[in-house]
Enzyme design. Structure first.
Site, PDB file in Angstrom:
ATOM      1  N   GLU A  38       0.865  -1.196   0.000  1.00 56.15           N
ATOM      2  CA  GLU A  38       0.000   0.000   0.000  1.00 56.15           C
ATOM      3  C   GLU A  38       0.903   1.248   0.000  1.00 56.15           C
ATOM      4  O   GLU A  38       1.949   1.256   0.658  1.00 56.15           O
ATOM      5  CB  GLU A  38      -0.835  -0.047   1.294  1.00 56.15           C
ATOM      6  N   LYS A 109      -9.670   2.378  -1.848  1.00 50.63           N
ATOM      7  CA  LYS A 109      -9.859   1.689  -0.551  1.00 50.63           C
ATOM      8  C   LYS A 109     -11.193   2.051   0.107  1.00 50.63           C
ATOM      9  O   LYS A 109     -11.479   3.224   0.367  1.00 50.63           O
ATOM     10  CB  LYS A 109      -8.701   2.045   0.371  1.00 50.63           C
ATOM     11  N   CYS A 142      -5.233  -3.244   2.390  1.00 49.88           N
ATOM     12  CA  CYS A 142      -4.945  -3.355   3.825  1.00 49.88           C
ATOM     13  C   CYS A 142      -6.182  -3.570   4.699  1.00 49.88           C
ATOM     14  O   CYS A 142      -6.754  -4.644   4.686  1.00 49.88           O
ATOM     15  CB  CYS A 142      -4.128  -2.142   4.273  1.00 49.88           C
ATOM     16  N   VAL A 169      -0.067  -2.482  10.626  1.00 46.22           N
ATOM     17  CA  VAL A 169       0.563  -2.165  11.907  1.00 46.22           C
ATOM     18  C   VAL A 169       0.017  -3.065  13.024  1.00 46.22           C
ATOM     19  O   VAL A 169       0.706  -3.334  13.993  1.00 46.22           O
ATOM     20  CB  VAL A 169       0.400  -0.671  12.282  1.00 46.22           C
TER      21      VAL A 169
HETATM   22  C1  ACM Z   1      -3.987  -0.088   7.086  1.00 49.76           C
HETATM   23  O1  ACM Z   1      -5.090  -0.167   6.555  1.00 49.76           O
HETATM   24  N1  ACM Z   1      -2.976   0.488   6.475  1.00 49.76           N
HETATM   25  C2  ACM Z   1      -3.754  -0.668   8.409  1.00 49.76           C
END
Ligand code: ACM
Length: 262
Positions: A38, A109, A142, A169
């Site tokens: 990402e 996203k 992510c 994370v």
């Molecule tokens: C994330 O969506 N970068 C944790």
């Protein structure tokens, strides 16, 4: 089909350096499809909406897009890259698919994580599946992983391989993706980054690495370490993802009863 991922530690705000690192890293890669992290060209921890907008680029006109498109043309390969995308006055956290004939499509996203809500607009494309001939690729980014609806939607749309650029994370995703694959009988390529960022007096964000490729039966085919750069390539048969039959009575998608769900 040979598929892979390239895990590394992008340098914040250093587009040229990050793109160059990827171009060098993939120069000898014998793979039809490679997934990148990402926000691989910009870095992750923005400190203002303006900064995110400034560092974002238009897809496919921007320099990162052009670099990836050239690589895909030269190597006859496909790349899914997480990138900050500028659209008019808005910035999205996007995943773009490039192939031998250039840019194919972009997913924005859906589920923004933490301070991303300050810098990015929530995605407006909906989930996307692209048929590249040898497989159908479903794109998500992510934190989309924590909503089971994301992979389920992509599976219902016919995805064989979930291409999943990430900057993880929290520690849970690598193990959770095993079950996302198992419950939908899809492959997943989760490409995370390594390193940390600690910008503008904010808390340090340490990225957990552990990029992985998982099979439709929930087998971790390869998993990277938490800290090392990794180019991982495996051979898969994407058509395995089209068999949703668990036994003679149960079909994982066919047995769903949406009328019973909220
Ligand atoms: C994330 O969506 N970068 C944790």
């Amino acid at each position: 089909m040979r598929v892979g991922l390239f895990q590394f530690d992008p340098s914040f705000g250093q587009r040229d350096r990050n793109v160059e690192h990827v171009l060098k890293g993939l120069a000898g890669a014998q793979a039809e499809l490679v997934v990148l992290p990402e926000l691989f060209d910009t870095g992750y921890q923005f400190t203002s909406k303006e900064e995110a907008y400034e560092l974002a680029e238009e897809i496919p006109e921007g320099t990162t897009s052009m670099g990836l498109a050239d690589l895909c043309r030269d190597r006859r390969m496909f790349i899914v890259a997480g990138m900050a995308e500028r659209v008019g006055a808005k910035t999205f956290n996007s995943a773009a698919l490039f192939g031998p004939d250039g840019h194919i499509g972009t997913y924005r996203k859906t589920h923004l994580f933490y301070e991303e809500k300050l810098w990015f607009e929530p995605g407006d494309t909906g989930f996307k599946v692209f048929d590249i001939g040898s497989a159908k690729l479903g794109l998500m980014v992510c934190f989309d992983w924590i909503f089971p609806e994301s992979v389920r939607t992509l599976a219902l749309m016919g995805a064989d391989i979930i291409c999943h650029p990430s900057n993880l994370v929290l520690p849970y995703c690598p193990d959770a993706m095993v079950y996302r694959c198992l419950e939908n009988r899809v492959f997943a390529i989760t490409c995370n980054r390594t390193g940390f960022e600690e910008r503008g007096g904010k808390e340090r964000l340490t990225f957990i690495g552990k990029s992985e490729i998982v099979s439709p039966k929930g087998k971790i085919l390869e998993r990277a370490s938490e800290v090392e750069d990794a180019l991982i390539i495996v051979d898969i048969d994407p058509l395995q993802a089209r068999d949703k039959q668990l036994n003679q009575y149960n079909d994982l998608l066919g047995d769903r009863r949406p009328e019973m769900y909220l």
